[in-house]
Design an enzyme around this catalytic site. Structure first.
Site, PDB file in Angstrom:
ATOM      1  N   CYS A  85       0.656  -1.241  -0.034  1.00 55.96           N
ATOM      2  CA  CYS A  85       0.613   0.287  -0.168  1.00 55.96           C
ATOM      3  C   CYS A  85       0.927   1.294  -0.191  1.00 55.96           C
ATOM      4  O   CYS A  85       1.855   1.833   0.872  1.00 55.96           O
ATOM      5  CB  CYS A  85      -0.669  -0.184   1.019  1.00 55.96           C
ATOM      6  SG  CYS A  85      -1.953   1.610   1.118  1.00 55.96           S
ATOM      7  N   GLU A 127      -9.181  -1.464  -1.466  1.00 56.49           N
ATOM      8  CA  GLU A 127      -9.352   0.516  -1.427  1.00 56.49           C
ATOM      9  C   GLU A 127     -10.759   0.243  -0.479  1.00 56.49           C
ATOM     10  O   GLU A 127     -11.111   1.285   0.003  1.00 56.49           O
ATOM     11  CB  GLU A 127     -10.014   0.720  -2.984  1.00 56.49           C
ATOM     12  CG  GLU A 127      -9.104   1.068  -3.558  1.00 56.49           C
ATOM     13  CD  GLU A 127      -7.338   1.524  -3.243  1.00 56.49           C
ATOM     14  OE1 GLU A 127      -7.443   2.371  -2.031  1.00 56.49           O
ATOM     15  OE2 GLU A 127      -6.579   0.551  -3.780  1.00 56.49           O
ATOM     16  N   HIS A 130     -10.400   0.143   3.260  1.00 53.08           N
ATOM     17  CA  HIS A 130     -10.006   2.030   3.330  1.00 53.08           C
ATOM     18  C   HIS A 130     -10.391   1.994   3.608  1.00 53.08           C
ATOM     19  O   HIS A 130     -10.888   3.125   4.923  1.00 53.08           O
ATOM     20  CB  HIS A 130      -8.618   2.144   2.634  1.00 53.08           C
ATOM     21  CG  HIS A 130      -7.332   2.713   2.045  1.00 53.08           C
ATOM     22  ND1 HIS A 130      -6.555   2.555   3.235  1.00 53.08           N
ATOM     23  CD2 HIS A 130      -6.226   1.748   1.286  1.00 53.08           C
ATOM     24  CE1 HIS A 130      -4.891   2.280   2.926  1.00 53.08           C
ATOM     25  NE2 HIS A 130      -5.164   1.962   1.328  1.00 53.08           N
TER      26      HIS A 130
END
Length: 136
Positions: A85, A127, A130
């Site tokens: 990441c 994602e 996240h």
């Protein structure tokens, strides 16, 4: 506009809030930032550029795909993999799903549903994590 990548774990571990039409500009910021890091990055979430909104971008083939308020609605085929990441140093082991279905709003604020498999599914899941404040 290209933005700096956030590396503060405290900020990144906060759950993102729903995006509104006022957040449409984030699509361009995410795209500009993704393209600036294209040699080492295939996806970003808005919190990685400093906005706690539920917006992601990832490479879907050769095209960047932006999703506003994405929701994972189906998943199958769990497997273990290693990921890196931009916001973190090194790589870590994680569980992903080979096939997922996601509902989201596009840049015209139209509701869409897409089924992703393999690497695009993996990027999207990273994602989506996240947005929930989950770091690998």
């Amino acid at each position: 506009m290209q933005k700096a990548i956030v590396k503060d774990p405290f900020f990144l571990q906060q759950k993102s809030v729903p995006a509104t039409k006022d957040d449409l500009f984030l699509a361009q910021d995410l795209q500009d930032t993704l393209l600036a890091h294209r040699e080492s990055c295939v996806g970003l979430a808005a919190n990685m550029i400093g906005s706690q909104k539920r917006v992601i971008i990832f490479m879907y083939g050769m095209l960047p795909m932006v999703m506003f308020n994405p929701v994972l609605i189906q998943k199958s085929g769990p497997y273990e993999t290693e990921e890196g990441c931009l916001s973190l140093t090194g790589s870590r082991s994680t569980i992903r799903y080979q096939k997922i279905t996601v509902e989201y709003l596009d840049q015209n604020w139209l509701k869409k549903t897409i089924t992703l498999e393999d690497f695009p599914a993996q990027i999207c899941q990273h994602e989506l994590d996240h947005l929930e404040g989950v770091l690998i």
